[in-house]
Each structure stands twice: as structure tokens, then as C-alpha cells.
Enzyme design. Structure first.
Site, PDB file in Angstrom:
ATOM      1  CB  SER A  87      -3.483  25.371 -43.836  1.00 55.44           C
ATOM      2  OG  SER A  87      -4.268  24.905 -42.785  1.00 55.44           O
ATOM      3  CB  THR A  88      -1.338  27.490 -47.468  1.00 57.74           C
ATOM      4  OG1 THR A  88      -1.865  28.730 -47.003  1.00 57.74           O
ATOM      5  CG2 THR A  88      -2.480  26.533 -47.724  1.00 57.74           C
TER       6      THR A  88
END
Ligand SMILES: [Zn+2]
Length: 686
Positions: free
Chosen positions: A25-26
């Protein structure tokens, strides 16, 4: 499951490629959570075990560092495209339902997989979306995943909000506050910081406008403290010039009233897709804890400041409230209220003989909804009435008011002086510090000693500059109080009416004086104009004024002059009348000398007949009429006239002649072209 899985994989699947979709995700996850990435790459091994050649496993990892909830994930789009074109035999992914973090994307992928006979594989097993049971399971997994995401973020936010509700959430503090070692909010121990914050609130109290507060700090060359937010110098105090935004932030911040506040604003999604920052009312704040820490003002003062800020904000025209005094002579600017609809009235100026004439205009809600104007009232007579009212009623309290003003000015200057002196002290302190550092360094360490010496010199220079600046401002301030202003303030104490009428008193100052005394004035225009004055002290006075004349009425000639014109027109032409009126010292309504045009205008406006009309009515004839009657040419009439054979006179400024019908017709040669008698009867009948 794996034995069953092997049954699902057929040669048709193996003929196509395997797609491994890798996502974190990040960027932080990408860096820290390498294990998960490794697990995702290990899936490749599974594919190989199932029979896909190693070089036919295609890895899509362009979405690393992008959240599943974001929509522009290039890799995922590519995956969907490949599946849709039937190039994929199997899609591999860790916790495969997280391929797509929102349910719609996921279900679309499932459907496409079912259509193109593509398998899906995760750590739990292998699925064939064309089988009902597998599709159901995968669908559930997707829904669960989305729900999980929601719960996660709600829990995270809930935690923050709960902490904030207790006042335990540590927030970035505004200037003038610091956390003490126990983590409590306390006033900044730096006295100069405290005094600067206090001065800002006092200045706003006095001026009533954020912009005026800013201007005061600018004019007095006062800096405002700020603490560095991050980086190696985090927490360090710096002094910077104020900005309007900063002033507004400070005034709007409830922290200065000793209140812990959280969630004062929110982002609102707008129809155009953009987000707008919105301020919530205190009742909607997520956290509001009064008396949570020491403050600079009371909560009541904070609320009052909010009201004043709102009043001076340039809001929508119909709810624009009181405005601070601006330039321009309209006394009631910002204080006039419409007696019809209750809106604030605007001021419009028109120029008349190089003077600004104010008109109070109520647009009502018109400007927004296209309605016609509500009412407008010429300001000259209302302003005059208000001024007279003030001069009459105010005298007894004038003395007190003036003394207060004087004290305030002196206090203000002293305060600024003290703050500026702090700046000098601080500079001196830094010089001492630099000198000490220089003294303590080992003289053999040339490099360090040199740089410290340079620093010491710089601090010394800064200190000298601060001192000079201080002295300069100090003299400037003294000039202000010692000079003209002081004399006028003393004069105000003894003679308010004179100061009020003094042409040297600026309009702005006059309005400031008015604002001290009058809350607002409600104007209503009917047969007469009603002026309802509400004084600050709570008393009210109502004045009735005649409706002011319209511009046309104001310019109209005095009725007596009009009578004279009427009388003169019996004997004189327009230009002669103008000449006579000027000799009599009379003026037009606009105060100018008469000329032919203005006499004509009065004649036209008052429907007075001209000299020519009067003479014709009395029986005189035009050249043409007489010529026709007598059957003679214009030339002949002219000759008779010059010889005095017939009576005639000029009837206008163009020199047109009118004739009396002669008693005796002079001898003449009749015009050959005309048949006199026939035409004369015809024309006479006309
Ligand atoms: Zn109105």
C-alpha cells in the site's frame, strides 16, 4: 485443496501466461515490510510447481507504494486488460482479494476471469471463478477485505477522536504555548513571546479588524514569534513578520482562551470533485474542553472576537454586518441598517461639484437573486442630522471619551516601546552568548575560533542595528504624541463640536468617534425618512427628516425666479431674459449664470410659452404668413419694415421677425407668381 487445485489446472490454462500481481500500500510498507513482498514473490514458485514455465510467469509490480483504495493503479488496470484479452491462464496474488481494495473492482475482475476461464491463486488455494462455489468464496473474501479496511480506518480514527475528546491527544501548539516536561500545555515561558501575543489581542480589541492589527504590527516594525515545526531546529524560536493569515489564525484559535479544541474544520467534497475546507461551529467541534490550560483571553472575549471578525468579514452582501470605518465621508458607513428588510446598507458615492455625495443603498437579497433594489436614501441630510444629534448629545461625555483615547494611545506606544526594547535585550544576550563561546574555545583550534569570531561579529552588528531601530522608532513615536495630535486631543476634551466640525478631522476619525457612541442606525424611506438611532449606551432616538430632493429637483430653478422669467418672456427673447436675470444677480438651480439654453430649459420644464408663441397668440404674423396674405415677397416686407411703413419686432435670438397686419397697405408691385386674394383666404382659413 491442492490436489483438487491440480485438477482445476488444464492444458488450456498452462498454454497461457501466469500473472503475479505484487502490491504494497505505502512506500513505507515497501521499505519495511519486505517479508510480505518476499511472500508475494514466493507465489511464483507455486505457479512453476503447477506447471507454468518459469519464464511464462509475468510479474506486475508497478503498483508498489499505491493504496488499493486509489483508483489510478496502472498495474491493476493492466492486469484486468490482460485477463480480458484471454492472455492469462492464472492470476496469482497474496491474499488475492486484496488485489482490489474496493468491492466493485474485485467483482468485475471475477466476472472477467469467469468469462475468459482464468484461474485465481492465493496462499490458501486455487479458485476457478467460473465455478459458482469458488466465485461465492472469492466474492466473500473481497467483501470481507473491504470491510476490514473500513474497520481498520474507523478504529484508527476512533482512537484519535477518543484521545482528543479526553484532551490527551498531543497537538501542535500555536505560538505562545509550549508543553512542559509533564506534557501539560503552559504559556511560553519566554516573556517576549507572551507579550507579543497579548499585544496582538489588545490591538485587535482596539481596532476591531484583523487587517488593522496587522498594519499596526507592520508600522511599528514588530515581529511575531514562531516555533520551528520540524527538522533539526525543531522547537527553536524564530521571529518573523506577521501575515494576515497568521493574525486570522491566532484570532480564530480557541487555544488562546485556554480551551482545548480539536476538529474545528473539516474537508467537504464539492460537486466539482474538489475538496473545500470548512469551519465548524463550536457546537460541532469534535472536542472542546474549556479551561484546559492557562490562556491569554477569556472565553467570552474569544466569542466576542469571533463576532467582530464575522462582522468585518466581507461576506455575502445581504448579511454583511458592521464594517470598520473606511475612507469616504459617509458617516453611517457600516452602521446603516435597512428599515424594510433588515439588511446592512451599502454606501455608494456620486460626484457632484467635486464632492462625494453618499447614498445608502440596500440591495436586499437582490444582488444574489436578481431582485430590484430594496431602497436607497440620499445620505446628505441623514448624515447632517446624525452629526447634529451627536454634537448636541455628546458634549457631556466628550471629556471622558477623550481622556480614554489619550490614555489608550499612550499605553499603546509604551507597550510597543517595551516590546521593541525586548528585541534589543535579546540581541545583546546573543552577543554575550557568542562572546562566551569564543572565549571558551581553545585558541590553538584556529578554524573553530575563526568561525566563532565571525559569528560574534555578526551578532554585534545585529545588536547595534536593533538598538538603532529602537531609537528611531522611539523618536518617531514621540513626534506623533508631541505634535499636532496632542493639541487636537486636548482640544477635543474642551470642545467636541468644534473638533467634529474641524475640516482637519478626517472622515475616518469622525466615523471612529461615531462608532464609539452609536451601535447602528435604521433607515426607512416612506413619506418621510425615519432615522432610528441606537446608542451604545442602550438609549434610542428617532428622527424624522423630509425626503431629500432628487437630483433634478435640486437643480430646479427657484419658483420665484421662474415667475420672473414668465413675466419677462412677455416682452423679451430667451437671450434677453438670460441677460436681464444675470443683471439682477439671479442664479440657476445649479448655481450658475443664466444663458439662452438654461432659459429655454426652464421654459420647457415649466411649460412656459416663448415670446414668439405669445406674440403669435396676440395676433402677430410670421414673414411668410403676412407675405402670403398680402401677396408680397419677403424682400418687400423687409423694405417696408426698414422704412417704417409696417410694425414689426424680433421674436427670438435667431433674429426672426413678426409683423402686425398693417392698417394701410403700402403701395407695391404684387408678386407675379402669386394670386394674392385666393391664397390669402385659403391661408387665412388655415
Ligand atoms: Zn432592504
Amino acid at each position: 485443496m491442492s490436489s483438487e487445485g491440480h485438477q482445476k489446472v488444464t492444458a488450456r490454462h498452462l498454454a497461457r501466461s501466469a500473472y503475479l500481481y505484487v502490491r504494497q500500500s505505502t512506500m513505507r510498507q515497501v521499505i519495511e515490510n519486505t517479508e510480505s513482498t518476499e511472500r508475494q514473490y514466493a507465489l511464483r514458485q507455486r505457479a512453476v510447481t503447477l506447471g507454468w514455465p518459469n519464464d511464462n510467469v509475468i510479474v506486475i509490480d508497478t503498483d508498489l507504494g499505491q493504496s488499493g483504495a486509489s483508483t489510478d493503479r496502472e498495474g491493476f488496470q493492466k492486469l484486468v486488460a490482460e485477463v480480458g484479452m484471454g492472455r492469462a491462464g492464472i492470476v496469482l496474488g497474496l491474499e488475492v482479494s486484496r488485489l482490489a481494495r474496493n468491492s466493485t473492482d474485485w467483482h468485475r475482475l471475477l466476472e472477467i476471469c469467469a468469462l475468459t476461464d482464468t484461474l485465481i491463486l492465493d496462499e490458501d488455494g486455487i479458485y476457478d471463478p467460473s465455478h459458482f462455489n469458488d466465485r461465492l468464496l472469492l466474492g466473500l473474501k473481497g467483501t470481507m477485505s473491504e470491510a476490514e479496511l473500513h474497520v481498520l480506518s474507523a478504529r484508527l480514527r476512533g482512537g484519535i477522536i477518543n484521545k482528543a475528546r479526553r484532551g490527551a491527544l498531543r497537538l501542535r501548539l500555536p505560538a505562545g504555548f509550549v508543553y512542559d516536561p509533564q506534557g501539560r500545555v503552559v504559556l511560553d515561558p519566554d516573556k517576549q513571546v507572551q507579550e507579543s501575543v497579548r499585544l496582538l489581542f489588545q490591538t485587535f480589541q482596539r481596532t476591531g479588524a484583523a487587517h488593522a492589527t496587522l498594519k499596526y504590527f507592520r508600522n511599528e516594525r514588530l515581529l511575531f514569534p514562531t516555533r520551528v515545526n520540524g527538522g533539526p531546529r525543531k522547537g527553536e524560536l524564530t521571529w518573523v513578520p506577521l501575515s494576515l493569515n497568521r493574525v486570522a489564525c491566532i484570532l480564530h484559535s480557541p487555544w488562546y482562551a485556554g480551551t482545548y479544541a480539536f476538529g474545528r474544520t473539516r474537508w467537504r467534497k464539492q460537486p466539482n470533485g474538489k475538496n473545500r475546507y470548512e469551519r465548524r461551529a463550536p457546537s460541532e467541534w469534535l472536542a472542546l474542553i474549556r479551561d484546559a490550560h492557562p490562556g491569554y483571553i477569556s472565553w467570552e472575549e474569544y466569542e466576542q472576537n469571533e463576532r467582530r471578525l464575522k462582522a468585518s468579514a466581507k461576506a455575502l452582501p445581504f448579511d454583511r454586518s458592521q464594517t470598520p470605518p473606511r475612507e469616504g465621508p459617509a458617516l453611517l458607513q457600516g452602521r446603516a441598517v435597512c428599515g424594510v428588510c433588515g439588511s446592512r446598507m451599502h454606501v455608494r458615492y456620486t460626484m457632484r461639484r467635486e464632492q462625494q455625495i453618499p447614498t445608502y443603498v440596500c440591495v436586499g437579497r437582490g444582488q444574489l437573486y436578481g431582485d430590484p433594489l430594496c431602497q436607497n436614501i440620499l445620505g446628505t441630510s441623514t448624515d447632517l442630522a446624525i452629526a447634529n444629534l451627536l454634537v448636541e448629545t455628546v458634549t457631556p461625555i466628550a471629556l471622558e471619551m477623550t481622556l480614554a483615547v489619550q490614555q489608550e494611545i499612550q499605553g499603546r506606544l509604551d507597550e510597543a516601546d517595551r516590546l521593541r526594547h525586548r528585541q534589543v535585550e535579546r540581541a545583546q544576550y546573543e552577543v554575550d552568548l557568542a562572546r562566551q563561546r569564543y572565549m571558551h574555545v581553545d585558541p590553538t583550534n584556529r578554524l573553530v575560533a575563526d568561525s566563532l569570531e565571525v559569528e560574534w561579529n555578526a551578532k554585534l552588528r545585529a545588536s547595534v542595528e536593533a538598538r538603532e531601530e529602537y531609537e528611531r522608532q522611539r523618536t518617531a513615536d514621540q513626534l506623533v504624541v508631541d505634535g499636532e495630535q496632542r493639541r487636537r486631543i486636548v482640544a477635543l476634551a474642551t470642545d467636541f463640536p468644534a473638533v467634529w466640525r474641524d475640516p482637519k478631522t478626517s472622515d475616518r476619525e469622525r466615523k471612529r468617534m461615531l462608532a464609539l457612541l452609536i451601535e447602528d442606525v435604521t433607515l426607512t424611506k416612506q413619506q418621510q425618512i425615519t432615522v432610528a438611532v441606537r446608542f451604545r449606551a442602550g438609549t434610542t432616538t428617532t428622527l424624522t427628516l423630509p425626503r431629500p430632493l432628487t437630483a433634478q429637483q435640486l437643480r430646479a430653478t427657484h419658483p420665484e425666479v421662474r415667475q420672473q422669467i414668465d413675466a419677462l418672456l412677455a416682452d423679451y427673447t430667451d437671450d434677453q431674459v438670460a441677460h436681464i436675470l444675470n443683471e439682477r444677480g439671479l442664479r440657476t438651480g445649479a448655481g450658475e449664470d443664466f444663458d439662452t439654453a438654461s432659459v429655454k430649459w426652464v421654459r420647457f420644464a415649466a411649460k412656459l410659452p416663448s415670446l414668439k408663441q405669445r406674440l403669435l397668440a396676440a395676433g402677430m404674423l410670421t414673414t411668410r404668413q403676412l407675405g402670403d396674405k398680402l401677396g408680397v415677397e419677403r424682400k418687400t416686407l423687409g423694405r417696408w419694415r426698414t422704412r417704417g411703413l409696417i410694425q414689426a419686432r424680433i421674436c427670438n435670438e435667431r433674429g426672426e421677425w413678426l409683423y402686425w397686419f398693417p392698417n394701410e397697405i403700402p403701395p407695391h408691385r404684387p408678386s407675379p407668381k402669386r394670386t394674392p386674394l385666393a391664397t390669402s383666404t385659403v391661408r387665412g382659413a388655415l
